[in-house]
Design an enzyme around this catalytic site. Sequence first.
Site, PDB file in Angstrom:
ATOM      1  N   CYS A  72       0.842  -1.200   0.000  1.00  0.00           N
ATOM      2  CA  CYS A  72       0.000   0.000   0.000  1.00  0.00           C
ATOM      3  C   CYS A  72       0.885   1.262   0.000  1.00  0.00           C
ATOM      4  O   CYS A  72       1.548   1.530  -0.980  1.00  0.00           O
ATOM      5  CB  CYS A  72      -0.976  -0.047   1.176  1.00  0.00           C
ATOM      6  SG  CYS A  72      -2.344   1.104   1.023  1.00  0.00           S
TER       7      CYS A  72
ATOM      8  N   HIS B 116      -3.405  -5.673   1.073  1.00  0.00           N
ATOM      9  CA  HIS B 116      -2.728  -5.896   2.353  1.00  0.00           C
ATOM     10  C   HIS B 116      -2.677  -7.379   2.719  1.00  0.00           C
ATOM     11  O   HIS B 116      -3.544  -7.858   3.453  1.00  0.00           O
ATOM     12  CB  HIS B 116      -3.490  -5.160   3.466  1.00  0.00           C
ATOM     13  CG  HIS B 116      -3.312  -3.682   3.444  1.00  0.00           C
ATOM     14  ND1 HIS B 116      -2.306  -3.049   4.118  1.00  0.00           N
ATOM     15  CD2 HIS B 116      -4.011  -2.713   2.823  1.00  0.00           C
ATOM     16  CE1 HIS B 116      -2.382  -1.740   3.919  1.00  0.00           C
ATOM     17  NE2 HIS B 116      -3.418  -1.502   3.130  1.00  0.00           N
TER      18      HIS B 116
ATOM     19  N   GLU C 115      -0.846  -8.732   4.858  1.00  0.00           N
ATOM     20  CA  GLU C 115      -0.644  -8.891   6.313  1.00  0.00           C
ATOM     21  C   GLU C 115      -1.973  -8.828   7.069  1.00  0.00           C
ATOM     22  O   GLU C 115      -2.040  -9.200   8.234  1.00  0.00           O
ATOM     23  CB  GLU C 115       0.343  -7.825   6.827  1.00  0.00           C
ATOM     24  CG  GLU C 115      -0.224  -6.449   7.113  1.00  0.00           C
ATOM     25  CD  GLU C 115      -0.515  -5.603   5.871  1.00  0.00           C
ATOM     26  OE1 GLU C 115      -0.531  -6.160   4.753  1.00  0.00           O
ATOM     27  OE2 GLU C 115      -0.755  -4.385   6.031  1.00  0.00           O
TER      28      GLU C 115
END
Lengths: 238, 81
Positions: A86, A203, A205
């Site tokens: 990002c 994302h 994660e």
Amino acid sequence: MRFAVVVFPGSNCDHDAYHALADVLGQQVDLVWHKATDLRGPDAVVLPGGFSYGDYLRCGAIARFSPIMDRVREFAAAGGPVIGICNGFQVLLEAGLLPGGMRRNRDLKFICEHVHLRVEASDTPFTRRAAVGQVLRIPIAHGEGNYYADPGTLSELAENRQIVFRYTAPDGAADERRNVNGSTQAIAGICSRERNVLGLMPHPERACEVAVGSTDGRVVFESVLAAAAVPASVAEAI
Amino acid sequence: MKARVYVTLKPSILDPQGKTIAGALHSLGYDAVRDVRQGKYFELDIDAPTVDQTRSLAGEVADRLLANPVIESYRVEVGKP
């Protein structure tokens, strides 16, 4: 494996990355302040999401001049795996570590939702555990993720197979309506020509645990973990 | 010496903000406004002895930081408007 997660003023996904890598995947993680001049010997570097320097001027434009970025550049030049998520992707673009630039999302909205990504290349340190054509369901959260590259750059990206992820329908079919931010060729993530630097708007994660709705992001980090031992040249550079 | 730097998206690049502003103007009845391109404006106070040096330094900082040459172009003006 040892990860360095770089913390810029305004980073806000640094702890998401820390949690996924340390608590979920059981790796050693250092949060490294952007003014540091030493990455502390990592095997991989993460530039996390957020709003470095408040997104002033342009997303990632100021962060690229942070002292730690010289070390990140050296680490990448020596072949070390670097992943920009990002805002981290925006920083990599501004730093010239990846080609292209970001525009405001086509419909000017900040988009925060799960999207589907098709894996376009599995011969990168970040996708070696994935299969080409595999579809991952991973969240995005950004206002400026409308990727742009000029026609010359696009043909280079294609020629060198640097396009790693595209926004698609859930079945992996190309669908411009699923290209939520209007990115050129529905590009969601690209890697460097040498393949060791990855930038992506979604994302991974935030998609590592059942509790948060998807575990599809794990394959990105598990691929890094499965990567061969760090080359000696990288160890020397850091 | 004052320098002014204008940064806009390159003409070939779609400007979603400009398009939205143009749409808003059309809904206000300003159909004569055909298109809008949004950009950024910077005023720099530069310590340089000549106009040429001021212009050159302003161009350099525009190229390095104020504009992203991948997607944006810029124009520098020096001296009184």
